[in-house]
Design an enzyme around this catalytic site. Sequence first.
Site, short mmCIF file in Angstrom:
data_model
loop_
_atom_site.label_atom_id
_atom_site.label_comp_id
_atom_site.label_asym_id
_atom_site.label_seq_id
_atom_site.Cartn_x
_atom_site.Cartn_y
_atom_site.Cartn_z
N GLY A 257 0.86 -1.20 0.00
CA GLY A 257 0.00 0.00 0.00
C GLY A 257 0.88 1.23 0.00
N GLY A 258 1.90 1.20 -0.84
CA GLY A 258 2.95 2.24 -0.82
C GLY A 258 2.56 3.55 -1.47
N ASP A 280 0.22 -1.46 -4.77
CA ASP A 280 -0.95 -0.62 -4.47
C ASP A 280 -2.00 -0.88 -5.53
OD1 ASP A 280 -2.69 1.74 -3.72
OD2 ASP A 280 -0.96 2.25 -2.49
N ASP A 311 -4.40 -6.05 -4.57
CA ASP A 311 -5.50 -5.77 -3.64
C ASP A 311 -5.14 -6.51 -2.36
OD1 ASP A 311 -7.71 -5.74 -2.07
OD2 ASP A 311 -9.12 -6.38 -3.62
N PHE A 312 -4.73 -5.77 -1.35
CA PHE A 312 -4.15 -6.46 -0.18
C PHE A 312 -5.15 -7.25 0.65
CE2 PHE A 312 -3.37 -1.85 1.52
CZ PHE A 312 -4.68 -1.68 1.95
N ARG A 327 3.10 1.38 6.15
CA ARG A 327 3.01 2.66 6.86
C ARG A 327 1.63 3.29 6.64
NH1 ARG A 327 7.25 7.18 5.77
NH2 ARG A 327 5.88 7.85 4.12
N HIS A 331 -3.92 1.58 10.17
CA HIS A 331 -4.80 2.57 10.82
C HIS A 331 -6.01 2.95 9.94
CE1 HIS A 331 -3.14 6.76 9.32
NE2 HIS A 331 -3.37 5.95 8.31
C1 LIG Z 1 -2.88 6.11 4.06
S1 LIG Z 1 -2.27 5.65 2.48
C2 LIG Z 1 -0.63 5.18 2.89
C3 LIG Z 1 0.31 5.23 1.73
C4 LIG Z 1 1.77 4.91 2.06
N1 LIG Z 1 1.93 3.68 2.77
C5 LIG Z 1 2.42 6.04 2.81
O1 LIG Z 1 2.78 5.88 3.98
O2 LIG Z 1 2.52 7.10 2.21
C6 LIG Z 1 -3.12 4.13 2.20
C7 LIG Z 1 -2.76 3.42 0.91
O3 LIG Z 1 -3.47 2.18 0.83
C8 LIG Z 1 -3.84 1.97 -0.52
N2 LIG Z 1 -4.95 1.01 -0.60
C9 LIG Z 1 -6.23 1.20 -0.25
N3 LIG Z 1 -6.95 0.08 -0.46
C10 LIG Z 1 -6.09 -0.84 -0.97
C11 LIG Z 1 -6.21 -2.20 -1.38
N4 LIG Z 1 -7.39 -2.83 -1.31
N5 LIG Z 1 -5.11 -2.84 -1.82
C12 LIG Z 1 -3.91 -2.20 -1.90
N6 LIG Z 1 -3.73 -0.91 -1.52
C13 LIG Z 1 -4.80 -0.24 -1.06
C14 LIG Z 1 -4.21 3.36 -0.99
O4 LIG Z 1 -4.25 3.46 -2.40
C15 LIG Z 1 -3.11 4.19 -0.35
O5 LIG Z 1 -2.00 4.32 -1.17
#
Ligand SMILES: C[S@@+](CC[C@H](N)C(=O)[O-])C[C@H]1O[C@@H](n2cnc3c(N)ncnc32)[C@H](O)[C@@H]1O
Length: 446
Positions: A257-258, A280, A311-312, A327, A331
Site C-alpha cells: 500500500g505504498g 498498491d 489488492d491487499f 506505513r 490505521h
Molecule cells: C494512508 S495511504 C498510505 C500510503 C503509504 N503507505 C504512505 O505511507 O505514504 C493508504 C494506501 O493504501 C492503498 N490502498 C487502499 N486500499 C487498498 C487495497 N485494497 N489494496 C492495496 N492498496 C490499497 C491506498 O491506495 C493508499 O495508497
Amino acid sequence: MSNRARLEALLALINSAAQQAMALYEQVDGTVPSIDSAEFHPLDEALDQVELKVAVRTLEGACAQLCTTLAPPGHTAINLVQVYDYSCVRLAVRENITNILMDYPKGLHVNELAKKIKVEPKKLSRIMRLLATRGCYSEVAKDVYANTRLSLVLHSENPVRHMVNLHTESASKGGALIYENLKEPRTAYSYHPDHCPVMVANNKEGITGAFFDWMRQRDSTRESYHRSMQGLSIIMGSSAVLTQFPFNNYSTVVDVGGGIGAFSLPLAKVHKHVKITVHDLPEALTQARSVWARDCPEAIQEHRVEFSELDFFAQMPVAGQDIYYLRNIIHDWPDEESLLILRNVRKAMGPHSRVLIHDYVVRQVNREQAALEASKFGATMAPEPMLPNFGVGNIRMYQQDVTMFIMHNAKERTLPEFLELSDAAGLKLEKIWDLSEACVLEYTAA
Ligand SMILES: C[S@@+](CC[C@H](N)C(=O)[O-])C[C@H]1O[C@@H](n2cnc3c(N)ncnc32)[C@H](O)[C@@H]1O
C-alpha cells in the site's frame, strides 16, 4: 508534590525543552528560527527530526498543562471550540495566498490581495489578522501581509498543503457529524467503512461506498490524497525510519500500500542497494510511475523499483522478501479488514522476513496503564507532573485517531490492540522503534 511545586516543575521542563530545541537548530547552521522569518530553517527539511520532536513534545505538553492549570476553566473551555483556524486556512489554500505573496517579499496590502482573489477587503483583513496571530503570515505594516516560515507550508508545491486540504475539504465535513454518527441506528454500532462520518456526509450528495471507492472515481481528489501522504510523512517525521532502522542489513523491501512512494522514493535515494516493490491499487501506481519518473528516474533505469498491482485483502504480496513495510495502512481499517491484510502479508513471508508496521501507537492516559506498558515494553512516559502520555504534546495521535474514525470507521491502536491483531495474524513482536511521534513495530513470523 504541592500544587505550586508542580507548576514550578512544569516551568523547568518548558525551559529545558526549549533550550534543547534551540541547541538542535543551532547545531545545524548556528541560528534559531524567528516567528516572522520567511524562509525554512535547514532543520525543517531534515530527514531525521526525532530529537527535535522529543523536545517539542515536552514543550507543547508542559505549556498547555501550565496554561490549563492557571487559566479560569471557562476561558479554556471556549478555546476548545471557538476554532475557525481551519476555515481561514481553507481560504488561504483555495486562493493560493502563499503563492501570491511569494512575489511580494516586502508584503502586499490586503486591498490588493483582496482584488486578486476577488473577495471583500475588510472581511479578508480580519481573516489575515487571525492567521497572522497564529504566525501564519506576518502583518509587516498596517494591513500589509507577507509570508512566514509557517505560511510557506501552504504553497501549492508543498506536500503538507495537500494534507491540510484533505482536512479542510473532507475531514471537517465528517467531523461535524460525529454526534449524529454515534446516535443514528444505521451507523451507531457499525464498523463498516461505508458508515464512517465523512461517507455519511457524502451520501447526502449521492456518493456511496467507502472513502477509497469514492477516491477511485475522482482523479483530482485521489491525486491530492496521494500527495498528502508525502505531506503526512513530513508532518509525522516518518522519514526518520530511513536513518533509525538498519536498512543496510536488508536488500529487498516491499512497500505494501505504498501509494506514490512517500516512504519508498526517499528510501531509493538514501539506500541505493535496496530493491523495492511498491504494491498498491492500479490508479495509485499510475500516479506513482509518473512521480518516480520525475523525482527518481535513476531507480527506474537501474531496475531498483517495481510497481506491482495488489489488492491487499485478496492477494498476498510478492513472496520471500526481507522487509514488508506497512506505513499508515493498518490505521485505515477496522480490525476485521486489518487482519485480512496482515494474514496475506504473513503468507508471503519467508523464514528471514520482517514486517514493519509504522503507525501511531496510542499512549495510555491513565498513569497505572502507562507505567505497565513502560515496564513491559519500554514505552516512554512523560516526566511528572506532566500527564504520562505528554498530554497536548502528543495531541495529534488522538486527533488522528478521530480522523481515522471520520474517514474510514477505523482507528489508531494502543500497543495491546496491535498485539491482539498481530498475534491473530501469526506475527511475533521483536522490537519497537520509537520515532517520538509514531513508532515502527518490527515483527518476525511467529
Ligand atoms: C494512508 S495511504 C498510505 C500510503 C503509504 N503507505 C504512505 O505511507 O505514504 C493508504 C494506501 O493504501 C492503498 N490502498 C487502499 N486500499 C487498498 C487495497 N485494497 N489494496 C492495496 N492498496 C490499497 C491506498 O491506495 C493508499 O495508497
